[in-house]
Design a protein around this motif. Sequence first.
Motif, PDB file in Angstrom:
ATOM      1  N   ASP A   1       8.822  -1.773  -1.261  1.00 39.18           N
ATOM      2  CA  ASP A   1       7.391  -2.072  -1.366  1.00 39.18           C
ATOM      3  C   ASP A   1       7.056  -3.178  -0.370  1.00 39.18           C
ATOM      4  O   ASP A   1       7.853  -3.474   0.521  1.00 39.18           O
ATOM      5  CB  ASP A   1       7.018  -2.484  -2.801  1.00 39.18           C
ATOM      6  CG  ASP A   1       7.886  -3.629  -3.328  1.00 39.18           C
ATOM      7  OD1 ASP A   1       8.496  -4.355  -2.504  1.00 39.18           O
ATOM      8  OD2 ASP A   1       7.951  -3.813  -4.559  1.00 39.18           O
TER       9      ASP A   1
ATOM     10  N   GLN B   1      -0.184  -2.481   1.376  1.00 36.49           N
ATOM     11  CA  GLN B   1       1.095  -1.776   1.371  1.00 36.49           C
ATOM     12  C   GLN B   1       1.004  -0.453   2.127  1.00 36.49           C
ATOM     13  O   GLN B   1       1.968  -0.041   2.786  1.00 36.49           O
ATOM     14  CB  GLN B   1       1.563  -1.521  -0.062  1.00 36.49           C
ATOM     15  CG  GLN B   1       2.889  -0.790  -0.144  1.00 36.49           C
ATOM     16  CD  GLN B   1       3.469  -0.776  -1.531  1.00 36.49           C
ATOM     17  OE1 GLN B   1       4.091  -1.746  -1.964  1.00 36.49           O
ATOM     18  NE2 GLN B   1       3.257   0.321  -2.260  1.00 36.49           N
ATOM     19  N   THR B   2      -0.146   0.213   2.062  1.00 33.93           N
ATOM     20  CA  THR B   2      -0.304   1.478   2.775  1.00 33.93           C
ATOM     21  C   THR B   2      -0.136   1.283   4.274  1.00 33.93           C
ATOM     22  O   THR B   2       0.538   2.079   4.948  1.00 33.93           O
ATOM     23  CB  THR B   2      -1.678   2.099   2.484  1.00 33.93           C
ATOM     24  OG1 THR B   2      -1.781   2.364   1.077  1.00 33.93           O
ATOM     25  CG2 THR B   2      -1.875   3.401   3.243  1.00 33.93           C
TER      26      THR B   2
ATOM     27  N   GLY C   1       9.821   4.132  -0.992  1.00 31.26           N
ATOM     28  CA  GLY C   1       9.239   3.936   0.331  1.00 31.26           C
ATOM     29  C   GLY C   1       8.704   5.213   0.938  1.00 31.26           C
ATOM     30  O   GLY C   1       8.757   6.285   0.323  1.00 31.26           O
ATOM     31  N   PRO C   2       8.196   5.129   2.160  1.00 26.44           N
ATOM     32  CA  PRO C   2       7.578   6.281   2.813  1.00 26.44           C
ATOM     33  C   PRO C   2       8.603   7.269   3.364  1.00 26.44           C
ATOM     34  O   PRO C   2       9.714   6.889   3.737  1.00 26.44           O
ATOM     35  CB  PRO C   2       6.780   5.648   3.959  1.00 26.44           C
ATOM     36  CG  PRO C   2       7.589   4.438   4.321  1.00 26.44           C
ATOM     37  CD  PRO C   2       8.128   3.911   3.011  1.00 26.44           C
TER      38      PRO C   2
ATOM     39  N   PHE D   1       3.577   0.834   4.990  1.00 31.51           N
ATOM     40  CA  PHE D   1       4.316   2.089   4.909  1.00 31.51           C
ATOM     41  C   PHE D   1       4.069   2.954   6.143  1.00 31.51           C
ATOM     42  O   PHE D   1       4.996   3.528   6.716  1.00 31.51           O
ATOM     43  CB  PHE D   1       3.929   2.855   3.647  1.00 31.51           C
ATOM     44  CG  PHE D   1       4.652   2.403   2.397  1.00 31.51           C
ATOM     45  CD1 PHE D   1       5.300   1.181   2.343  1.00 31.51           C
ATOM     46  CD2 PHE D   1       4.675   3.206   1.274  1.00 31.51           C
ATOM     47  CE1 PHE D   1       5.964   0.761   1.192  1.00 31.51           C
ATOM     48  CE2 PHE D   1       5.336   2.806   0.123  1.00 31.51           C
ATOM     49  CZ  PHE D   1       5.982   1.586   0.075  1.00 31.51           C
TER      50      PHE D   1
END
Length: 206
Positions: A130, A167-168, A22-23, A171
Amino acid sequence: MATPTTHILAQSTRDLVTIVGGPFYEVKLGRKDGFESKAHKVRGNIPTANHTVHDMMSIFKKNGFSLKEMVALSGGHTVGFAHCLEFSNRLFGPRADPELNSQYADRLKDLCKNHTMAAFLDPITPGKFDNMYFKNLKRGLGLLASDHALFKDNGTRPFVDLYADNQTAFFEDFARAMEKLGMVGVKGDKDGEVRRRCDHFNKLNV
């Protein structure tokens, strides 16, 4: 200098998120631990497995979060698990919740014959942070009723669709919302302390 329990938990959570893909996000330091810790005070301050979107949003709104931020934070369910008692009401009775994927419901029924068991919140990529959680909601694979409610509700579904496709975006929004979450309920000098032991208030230490 001792590290407050709140910092240890917050940094451990952030590190786990990044370890599983993850971020990264900043955990602001300087919080103090409270002088009180009672289980009954949790009720009404965090979402439960069967909350509606309205129920959940009332909790998030009073802490300054938007509907979009609530959905982003709910994406944390891409890792972790829930015990059968938290979702068995969707499985047993006259019939399983028809909005659950039927094969998924059958697998959960077999698992929850032993009510002490638990299931992953994300049955597809349980060990990876994710956007699969959001994709699962669209496939009838949301484990908790409160998860599925995000897809069913017209106000939150656009954000579920956004994060399932991007997904970006998930995040980025999750990281910002987690940083904001770290600023909720910060205690002043008279309202908190830096505990010398994580499991005891300082005034109880000898």
